[in-house]
Every structure is written in C-alpha cells, then in structure tokens.
Design a protein around this motif. Structure first.
Motif, PDB file in Angstrom:
ATOM      1  N   THR A  12       4.666  17.040 -13.791  1.00 33.01           N
ATOM      2  CA  THR A  12       4.435  18.288 -13.696  1.00 33.01           C
ATOM      3  C   THR A  12       5.647  19.001 -14.245  1.00 33.01           C
ATOM      4  O   THR A  12       5.962  20.184 -14.721  1.00 33.01           O
ATOM      5  N   ARG A  13       6.847  17.974 -14.080  1.00 35.17           N
ATOM      6  CA  ARG A  13       8.253  18.435 -14.934  1.00 35.17           C
ATOM      7  C   ARG A  13       8.392  17.712 -15.995  1.00 35.17           C
ATOM      8  O   ARG A  13       9.852  17.679 -16.461  1.00 35.17           O
ATOM      9  N   GLY A  14       7.638  17.284 -16.716  1.00 29.52           N
ATOM     10  CA  GLY A  14       7.720  16.521 -18.000  1.00 29.52           C
ATOM     11  C   GLY A  14       8.544  15.112 -17.895  1.00 29.52           C
ATOM     12  O   GLY A  14       9.118  14.967 -18.945  1.00 29.52           O
ATOM     13  N   ILE A  15       8.113  14.617 -16.706  1.00 36.75           N
ATOM     14  CA  ILE A  15       8.903  13.287 -16.882  1.00 36.75           C
ATOM     15  C   ILE A  15       8.047  12.102 -16.514  1.00 36.75           C
ATOM     16  O   ILE A  15       7.125  12.304 -15.474  1.00 36.75           O
ATOM     17  N   ILE A  16       8.058  11.054 -17.041  1.00 35.62           N
ATOM     18  CA  ILE A  16       7.312   9.834 -16.668  1.00 35.62           C
ATOM     19  C   ILE A  16       8.067   8.935 -15.854  1.00 35.62           C
ATOM     20  O   ILE A  16       9.252   8.607 -16.206  1.00 35.62           O
ATOM     21  N   ILE A  17       7.704   8.557 -14.569  1.00 30.93           N
ATOM     22  CA  ILE A  17       8.234   7.714 -14.074  1.00 30.93           C
ATOM     23  C   ILE A  17       7.879   6.280 -14.404  1.00 30.93           C
ATOM     24  O   ILE A  17       6.552   5.811 -14.020  1.00 30.93           O
ATOM     25  N   ALA A  18       8.375   5.468 -15.156  1.00 31.36           N
ATOM     26  CA  ALA A  18       7.996   4.174 -15.909  1.00 31.36           C
ATOM     27  C   ALA A  18       7.684   3.008 -14.736  1.00 31.36           C
ATOM     28  O   ALA A  18       6.826   2.474 -14.528  1.00 31.36           O
ATOM     29  N   ASP A  19       8.935   2.992 -14.039  1.00 33.80           N
ATOM     30  CA  ASP A  19       8.941   2.015 -12.841  1.00 33.80           C
ATOM     31  C   ASP A  19       9.740   2.244 -11.745  1.00 33.80           C
ATOM     32  O   ASP A  19      10.626   3.302 -12.105  1.00 33.80           O
ATOM     33  N   THR A  20       9.909   1.811 -10.718  1.00 31.08           N
ATOM     34  CA  THR A  20      11.074   2.141  -9.744  1.00 31.08           C
ATOM     35  C   THR A  20      10.920   0.940  -8.471  1.00 31.08           C
ATOM     36  O   THR A  20      10.131   0.183  -8.432  1.00 31.08           O
ATOM     37  N   ALA A  39       0.850  -1.316   0.072  1.00 32.47           N
ATOM     38  CA  ALA A  39      -0.075  -0.050   0.093  1.00 32.47           C
ATOM     39  C   ALA A  39       0.959   1.213  -0.054  1.00 32.47           C
ATOM     40  O   ALA A  39       0.698   2.286  -0.737  1.00 32.47           O
ATOM     41  N   ILE A  40       1.998   1.356   0.855  1.00 32.52           N
ATOM     42  CA  ILE A  40       2.813   2.465   1.064  1.00 32.52           C
ATOM     43  C   ILE A  40       3.428   2.541  -0.284  1.00 32.52           C
ATOM     44  O   ILE A  40       3.573   3.708  -0.852  1.00 32.52           O
ATOM     45  N   SER A  41       4.036   1.530  -1.027  1.00 35.77           N
ATOM     46  CA  SER A  41       4.928   1.630  -2.312  1.00 35.77           C
ATOM     47  C   SER A  41       4.037   2.208  -3.456  1.00 35.77           C
ATOM     48  O   SER A  41       4.367   2.943  -4.150  1.00 35.77           O
ATOM     49  N   ILE A  42       2.786   1.951  -3.426  1.00 34.42           N
ATOM     50  CA  ILE A  42       1.834   2.449  -4.455  1.00 34.42           C
ATOM     51  C   ILE A  42       1.739   3.674  -4.244  1.00 34.42           C
ATOM     52  O   ILE A  42       1.630   4.540  -5.161  1.00 34.42           O
ATOM     53  N   GLU A  43       1.428   4.165  -2.936  1.00 39.64           N
ATOM     54  CA  GLU A  43       0.872   5.510  -2.715  1.00 39.64           C
ATOM     55  C   GLU A  43       2.337   6.338  -3.020  1.00 39.64           C
ATOM     56  O   GLU A  43       2.181   7.583  -3.785  1.00 39.64           O
ATOM     57  N   LEU A  44       3.470   5.983  -2.737  1.00 38.02           N
ATOM     58  CA  LEU A  44       4.708   6.714  -3.079  1.00 38.02           C
ATOM     59  C   LEU A  44       4.723   6.927  -4.511  1.00 38.02           C
ATOM     60  O   LEU A  44       5.188   8.026  -4.885  1.00 38.02           O
ATOM     61  N   TYR A  45       4.758   5.619  -5.294  1.00 38.04           N
ATOM     62  CA  TYR A  45       4.617   5.887  -6.602  1.00 38.04           C
ATOM     63  C   TYR A  45       3.750   6.759  -7.189  1.00 38.04           C
ATOM     64  O   TYR A  45       4.237   7.646  -8.264  1.00 38.04           O
ATOM     65  N   ARG A  46       2.536   6.785  -6.977  1.00 41.69           N
ATOM     66  CA  ARG A  46       1.486   7.833  -7.431  1.00 41.69           C
ATOM     67  C   ARG A  46       1.896   9.293  -7.111  1.00 41.69           C
ATOM     68  O   ARG A  46       1.694  10.031  -8.026  1.00 41.69           O
ATOM     69  N   THR A  47       1.983   9.390  -5.980  1.00 45.43           N
ATOM     70  CA  THR A  47       2.320  10.867  -5.548  1.00 45.43           C
ATOM     71  C   THR A  47       3.718  11.455  -6.339  1.00 45.43           C
ATOM     72  O   THR A  47       3.665  12.351  -6.890  1.00 45.43           O
ATOM     73  N   ALA A  48       4.920  10.453  -6.390  1.00 39.59           N
ATOM     74  CA  ALA A  48       5.988  10.881  -7.308  1.00 39.59           C
ATOM     75  C   ALA A  48       5.561  11.147  -8.713  1.00 39.59           C
ATOM     76  O   ALA A  48       6.012  11.998  -9.255  1.00 39.59           O
TER      77      ALA A  48
END
Ligand code: ATP
Ligand code: MG
Length: 298
Positions: A199-207, A184-193
C-alpha cells in the motif's frame, strides 16, 4: 543530526558490540540495544558511519513491532532508553535505542523469501531449488515466488557468514515444535508486512527475523524487524523481473565495493567515498519516509 559510530555508555555493563548494534545489560533481565550508524556490507563493517542510519533502523523496527504485535510477542519493554543511562549519555541513545527483554537467542535465523533474488537466485540457477525446496522451472531473476519460502540459516559468530540450513537440520538443532512455530509465525509476519508495504508502493522481496525465548520458554520476536538492513525493499514502480531491482538499502555501497577489483570482501574495509555515503544516507531516509509516511524523528 547526531551521528554515532560506536556508543560508550559507562553507566551500564557492556555485553558486546555486534556489527551494527551495541548491547548493554540493564539489571539482569533487560538489555539496552543501541543501533549505531555502522554499516556492514558482505559482513564486513565499514570504517565510516552513515549519519542517522541507526535512527532509521531503530524507528523502522519500532514501527513494525507495533504493527505486528498481534501476531507474536516481541522483546520491547516500553522502558525509555533515556531513563536507564546517565544524563550525559542521553544523546547517544536518543531516537536510536530500545530497552528490550533479555532473551535467550535462538541460533537459527528465520529467512522468508517472497521473490527469487540474491543467494536464492544463485541456488535456483544451480539446482532448480532454494535451500532444497524444489521450485517450478522457468523462473526469472526477481520473479515473485508462488508462495513465500521459509529458508532458515544458522547464526554465525562475528566475522563469519550465516549458513543456510535445511528445515530438517533446523528441526534437529532446536526441535520440531519450535521450528514449526517459527516457520508459521515468520510467514505470517512476512505476509502481513508485505501487504502493508504494497500500500506504500514498496515490495518486500525478502527478510530475516530473529527470535528468542523468555524464562518461561515463550517465543518472542527480537533484534531488528523488517529494516532496510534485514530486508530487501524494492520500489514497486521500478520493479521488473529478469534483473536485480534497485533497493532501498546498501545498494550504493555494495555496487561501489563491487567495482574494487582488488578488495576480497574480507576485513579491513576499504574507504567509502563521500558521494557513496551521502547517497546511501539519502536512501535510508527515503525508505523510512516511504514506508511509514513520516519523516525520521531526530
Ligand atoms: N532481546 C534480545 N535479547 C538478547 N539478544 C538480542 C536481543 N535482541 C537482539 N539481540 C542480539 O543482539 C545482537 C545485535 O547486534 P547486531 O545486529 O549488530 O549483530 P550481528 O548479529 O553481529 O549482525 P547481523 O545483524 O549482521 O547478523 C545480535 O546478536 C542479536 O541476536
Ligand atoms: Mg543483527
């Protein structure tokens, strides 16, 4: 720009050298983590430093720890690294180290995937699922997934590759409650990030996140967070599905290594040409600037 391939802090007991970070004990409850300029590709550490890369990673992690601190406690102590080493060792830690709470590492890494790429894409092509999670038919390489997926991996020993495991296997290894909490925490961290990065023109594909427990059993985020080493960052303006988008990380090194027909992706590492090193360095610098809006502090 100071470059550091391997630290040698004599004033603290060495705990060990990871692929990229060197850890030292600070008393019995804290560690000094020095992020060096080593680069590992295909889990093999290259022989040449990428000057400044460690600073980029360290400052990216700091940036995210601050931004995500409301979601989960993290390992930062706020103690200045310069204050725990000898005067002539300060240069080695400046801009590239943290003093962290010494946690008990959870030996399952928390991978979150927002897009279908890399090993996830290979898995999907072979099985129609990723790590046993069934997905709709007809997805293309690099497509956005309907929902971010949590795909845990067992942390490997040095020199070994991490191994994907099912969520059920994770529950067996660390207990169902902790597994659910981490997911649950990991998914929330990912969504927030990912929302911020957009907003900075970057896609976070995975982490990939790492967690540890303190003496009271409280879950903490540790290690590096949402860096170009632990994540795939894609510039949004050149993103398109059906291919492998260029990314802000070791892409130049990986691409170069793929051209070497006689290297089997096992140590010893082949030599990297200066041109590959320079381009890689430039990508790391570009990544932190684009992400944070500020130049690397050297
Ligand atoms: N707060 C912490 N307490 C205890 N161990 C930590 C903490 N933060 C990070 N670590 C551990 O320190 C090591 C950092 O080294 P590094 O990232 O170079 O190693 P690695 O895990 O071998 O490489 P990779 O990141 O490719 O898996 C990791 O083993 C990580 O789990
Ligand atoms: Mg690591």
């Amino acid at each position: 720009m100071n470059s550091l391939y391997q630290s040698s802090i004599q004033s603290l007991p060495l705990l060990g050298h990871g692929k990229v970070r060197d850890n030292y004990a600070v008393g019995d409850d804290k560690i000094l983590i020095v992020t060096t300029d080593r680069l590992s590709a295909f889990d093999v550490v290259m022989n040449e430093p990428i000057p400044g890369k460690g600073m980029v990673l360290n400052q990216m992690s700091d940036f995210w720890f601050e931004k995500l601190g409301h979601i989960v406690p993290n390992h930062l102590t706020g103690v200045a690294p310069e204050s725990v080493v000898a005067a002539d060792e300060v240069e080695q830690v400046k801009g590239r180290a943290v003093v962290a709470k010494r946690l008990k590492p959870i030996l399952v890494e928390a991978v979150v995937r927002g897009y279908i790429i890399g090993s996830g894409w290979k898995d999907y092509q072979a099985t129609g699922s990723i790590c046993g999670i069934q997905l709709p038919a007809g997805l293309r390489q690099a497509d956005k997934l309907p929902e971010p997926l949590f795909t845990p991996a067992a942390k490997a020993d040095l020199g070994e590759h991490d191994e994907n495991i099912s969520f059920a296997e994770m529950e067996e290894r660390i207990g169902a409650d902790l597994a659910a909490q981490m997911r649950a925490i990991s998914i929330e961290l990912y969504r927030t990030a990912a929302d911020y990065a957009a907003t900075r023109g970057i896609i976070i594909a995975d982490t990939k996140f790492e967690f540890g427990l303190d003496d009271n059993g409280v879950l903490h985020l540790m290690d590096e967070v949402l860096t170009a080493d632990s994540s795939r960052f894609w510039p949004a303006d050149s993103y398109a599905p059906d291919m492998s988008p260029p990314s802000f990380d070791k892409q130049f090194v990986r691409d170069y290594l793929e051209t070497l027909k006689d290297w089997n992706k096992a140590p010893p590492a082949p030599a990297l040409p200066a041109d590959v090193i320079n381009k890689t360095q430039a990508k790391y610098f570009e990544a932190i600037e684009r992400l944070t809006g500020e130049k690397l502090k050297v």
